[in-house]
Design an enzyme around this catalytic site. Structure first.
Site, PDB file in Angstrom:
ATOM      1  N   ARG A 174       0.825  -1.208   0.000  1.00 57.15           N
ATOM      2  CA  ARG A 174       0.000   0.000   0.000  1.00 57.15           C
ATOM      3  C   ARG A 174       0.860   1.258   0.000  1.00 57.15           C
ATOM      4  NH1 ARG A 174      -4.382  -0.524   3.750  1.00 57.15           N
ATOM      5  NH2 ARG A 174      -3.876   1.273   5.019  1.00 57.15           N
ATOM      6  N   ARG A 178       8.614   6.291  -4.481  1.00 51.86           N
ATOM      7  CA  ARG A 178       8.647   7.193  -5.645  1.00 51.86           C
ATOM      8  C   ARG A 178      10.033   7.777  -5.853  1.00 51.86           C
ATOM      9  NH1 ARG A 178       4.030   9.837  -3.030  1.00 51.86           N
ATOM     10  NH2 ARG A 178       2.119   8.797  -3.709  1.00 51.86           N
ATOM     11  N   ARG A 251      -4.756  -7.716  15.625  1.00 47.59           N
ATOM     12  CA  ARG A 251      -3.764  -6.897  16.280  1.00 47.59           C
ATOM     13  C   ARG A 251      -4.513  -5.768  16.963  1.00 47.59           C
ATOM     14  NH1 ARG A 251       0.866  -7.656  18.611  1.00 47.59           N
ATOM     15  NH2 ARG A 251       2.289  -5.889  18.437  1.00 47.59           N
ATOM     16  N   ARG A 282       3.674   5.617  16.290  1.00 50.66           N
ATOM     17  CA  ARG A 282       3.554   6.973  15.756  1.00 50.66           C
ATOM     18  C   ARG A 282       2.968   7.913  16.792  1.00 50.66           C
ATOM     19  NH1 ARG A 282      -0.269   4.857  10.775  1.00 50.66           N
ATOM     20  NH2 ARG A 282      -1.634   3.582  12.045  1.00 50.66           N
ATOM     21  N   GLU A 303       0.578   6.065  19.728  1.00 41.86           N
ATOM     22  CA  GLU A 303      -0.114   4.839  19.321  1.00 41.86           C
ATOM     23  C   GLU A 303       0.798   3.630  19.602  1.00 41.86           C
ATOM     24  OE1 GLU A 303      -2.139   5.394  15.558  1.00 41.86           O
ATOM     25  OE2 GLU A 303      -1.827   3.298  15.071  1.00 41.86           O
ATOM     26  N   TYR A 351      -8.383  -6.129   5.773  1.00 43.14           N
ATOM     27  CA  TYR A 351      -7.672  -4.899   6.099  1.00 43.14           C
ATOM     28  C   TYR A 351      -8.177  -3.804   5.154  1.00 43.14           C
ATOM     29  CZ  TYR A 351      -3.362  -2.153   7.093  1.00 43.14           C
ATOM     30  OH  TYR A 351      -2.440  -1.199   7.455  1.00 43.14           O
ATOM     31  N   ASP A 353      -9.589  -0.107   3.914  1.00 39.51           N
ATOM     32  CA  ASP A 353      -9.561   1.340   4.153  1.00 39.51           C
ATOM     33  C   ASP A 353     -11.002   1.839   4.164  1.00 39.51           C
ATOM     34  OD1 ASP A 353      -6.841   1.634   4.292  1.00 39.51           O
ATOM     35  OD2 ASP A 353      -6.615   1.962   2.141  1.00 39.51           O
TER      36      ASP A 353
HETATM   37  N1  UDP Z   1       5.085   0.694   7.516  1.00 42.44           N
HETATM   38  C1  UDP Z   1       6.412   0.728   7.870  1.00 42.44           C
HETATM   39  N2  UDP Z   1       6.962   1.910   8.283  1.00 42.44           N
HETATM   40  C2  UDP Z   1       6.244   3.047   8.363  1.00 42.44           C
HETATM   41  C3  UDP Z   1       4.884   3.022   8.010  1.00 42.44           C
HETATM   42  C4  UDP Z   1       4.333   1.823   7.591  1.00 42.44           C
HETATM   43  O1  UDP Z   1       7.091  -0.292   7.826  1.00 42.44           O
HETATM   44  O2  UDP Z   1       6.810   4.086   8.757  1.00 42.44           O
HETATM   45  C5  UDP Z   1       4.519  -0.605   7.092  1.00 42.44           C
HETATM   46  C6  UDP Z   1       3.957  -1.396   8.261  1.00 42.44           C
HETATM   47  O3  UDP Z   1       4.170  -2.775   8.023  1.00 42.44           O
HETATM   48  C7  UDP Z   1       2.480  -1.066   8.187  1.00 42.44           C
HETATM   49  C8  UDP Z   1       2.256  -1.010   6.699  1.00 42.44           C
HETATM   50  O4  UDP Z   1       3.450  -0.409   6.184  1.00 42.44           O
HETATM   51  O5  UDP Z   1       1.692  -2.042   8.821  1.00 42.44           O
HETATM   52  C9  UDP Z   1       1.051  -0.212   6.264  1.00 42.44           C
HETATM   53  O6  UDP Z   1       1.144   1.090   6.809  1.00 42.44           O
HETATM   54  P1  UDP Z   1      -0.103   2.070   6.889  1.00 42.44           P
HETATM   55  O7  UDP Z   1       0.377   3.380   7.369  1.00 42.44           O
HETATM   56  O8  UDP Z   1      -0.809   2.044   5.588  1.00 42.44           O
HETATM   57  O9  UDP Z   1      -0.981   1.350   7.998  1.00 42.44           O
HETATM   58  P2  UDP Z   1      -2.249   1.821   8.860  1.00 42.44           P
HETATM   59  O10 UDP Z   1      -2.325   3.305   8.767  1.00 42.44           O
HETATM   60  O11 UDP Z   1      -3.422   1.087   8.285  1.00 42.44           O
HETATM   61  O12 UDP Z   1      -1.894   1.356  10.230  1.00 42.44           O
END
Ligand code: UDP
Length: 374
Positions: A174, A178, A251, A282, A303, A351, A353
């Site tokens: 996802r 780039r 999870r 985060r 989080e 999973y 969105d």
């Molecule tokens: N991910 C990562 N580092 C980051 C952000 C995301 O490795 O800084 C990976 C991690 O495995 C995560 C996945 O990318 O579960 C998807 O991230 P996303 O931010 O899309 O997840 P969500 O916001 O749904 O928790």
């Protein structure tokens, strides 16, 4: 209450985005809808609440994005959206990096300055793999070890509680990679956050439904079920069937939210902490999701991912082989269940969105209303 009292055309268990969309479609078609939710508020995990004049995303950041113009028009009927674009940053060993991986990130890491230089450098660090079978193999084949270790390894381990080599690659696909300076987290052309938060948007969607909050469907399922001709269930599919084949795994997350007496804590809505030893993934600073005038206080949320137990909220399905096998056993039971429809992140064990949840609910509602003449 007598079991034969079918006051409603539809009983919906769960007032999240899936339930609210189904409710909206049924109300629009003059059906009588009852929505039950065990929480004391509407909106499920998109719920936002006002704290110190700031809309706080109580269950984590929700940034609406879609490439489907119809879905975008659909949500815009219920709220105006602001022009927020998600541009998170990564903090790793006290350095800040642009994220998702883009030319600025590669410049910060390696000093490269053009797409051509970045491409050449990436060619030298990639670890080719003919058929990557997991998240680790896949990301190494795209960007090599240094980027994997700086941005992905620790975060993913924390987020999912297992090594990236044991996770499916779709989780990471996802995220864009780039070779331009575009640092928009999403590729979709439509993106934003409802002005005034998600709660009024959900409120507008369910206008006309009967709502009972703080109600646990399972406390009296036969009685609740009997109040409507049909049921839409948006909770965990395994819970509906009393975990008869065992528990599906999820999870969970813990959110720690504080108000701070300062105008700005981190200068951005989302900063990811990718080191494994930092226990949270985060920090959100909610005022940056909005474009409101400066205010003297700020609200932040740490989080923390955590293992799921039956007392905790299930946030993410774990779509590995074992759980998918178990899910399909429940799905087979669900398919036999008469006049009950299962949908949403928990009932479909996907999973999703937000825009995908809405698309799924719109098509389910259409199916129910037009093909099953409910
Ligand atoms: N991910 C990562 N580092 C980051 C952000 C995301 O490795 O800084 C990976 C991690 O495995 C995560 C996945 O990318 O579960 C998807 O991230 P996303 O931010 O899309 O997840 P969500 O916001 O749904 O928790």
């Amino acid at each position: 209450m007598a079991l034969s009292t079918r006051e409603f055309d539809l009983v919906i268990v769960g007032c999240g985005l899936f339930g609210a969309t189904i409710a909206q479609q049924f109300i629009q078609n003059n059906r009588k809808v009852l929505i039950l939710d065990k929480r004391p508020h509407i909106g499920g995990n998109v719920y936002t609440e006002l704290v110190e004049g700031i809309q706080v995303h109580r269950y984590g950041a929700h940034i609406f994005h879609t490439s489907n113009q119809k879905i975008w028009q659909y949500v815009n009927q219920f709220s105006r959206f602001n022009h927020f674009v998600n541009r998170p940053k990564v903090r790793y060993q006290n350095q800040l990096y642009s994220f998702p991986i883009n030319l600025m990130t590669l410049s910060q890491l390696w000093g490269v300055t053009t797409p051509e230089e970045a491409k050449k450098k990436l060619e030298t660090v990639r670890i080719p793999c003919d058929s990557p079978r997991n998240l680790e193999d896949w990301i190494l084949s795209q960007v090599g070890k240094e980027i994997y270790e700086t941005f992905i390894k620790g975060y993913t381990q924390k987020q999912w509680g297992r090594p990236p080599a044991q996770l499916p690659a779709f989780i990471i696909k996802r995220l864009p990679i780039r070779l331009t300076f575009d640092d928009n987290y999403f590729n979709d052309p439509y993106q934003g956050i409802p002005i005034g938060g998600y709660t009024p948007m959900i409120q507008a969607m369910i206008q006309g439904a009967t709502l009972e909050l703080g109600v646990d469907f399972f406390s009296d399922r036969e009685v609740y079920r009997a109040r409507g001709k049909r049921l839409v269930f948006t909770g965990s599919i395994d819970a509906y069937f009393n975990h008869c084949f065992g528990h599906l795994d999820y999870r969970s997350l813990r959110f720690s939210t504080q108000t701070l007496p300062q105008e700005d804590f981190q200068g951005n809505a989302v900063i990811n902490y990718t080191e494994e030893k930092v226990p949270f993934t985060r920090i959100l600073e909610h005022k940056h999701f909005e474009f409101s005038p400066p205010s003297p206080k700020t609200v932040i949320t740490h989080e923390y991912p955590q293992a799921w137990t039956p007392e905790r909220e299930p946030y993410y399905p774990i779509n590995d082989e074992t759980n998918m096998r178990l899910f399909h056993k429940y799905k087979a039971l669900a398919d036999q269940e008469k006049d009950v429809f299962f949908g949403g992140r928990l009932a479909e064990y996907r999973y999703y969105d937000m825009h995908q949840v809405i698309a799924s609910a719109l098509s389910a509602a259409k199916n129910m209303l037009h093909f099953h003449s409910l």
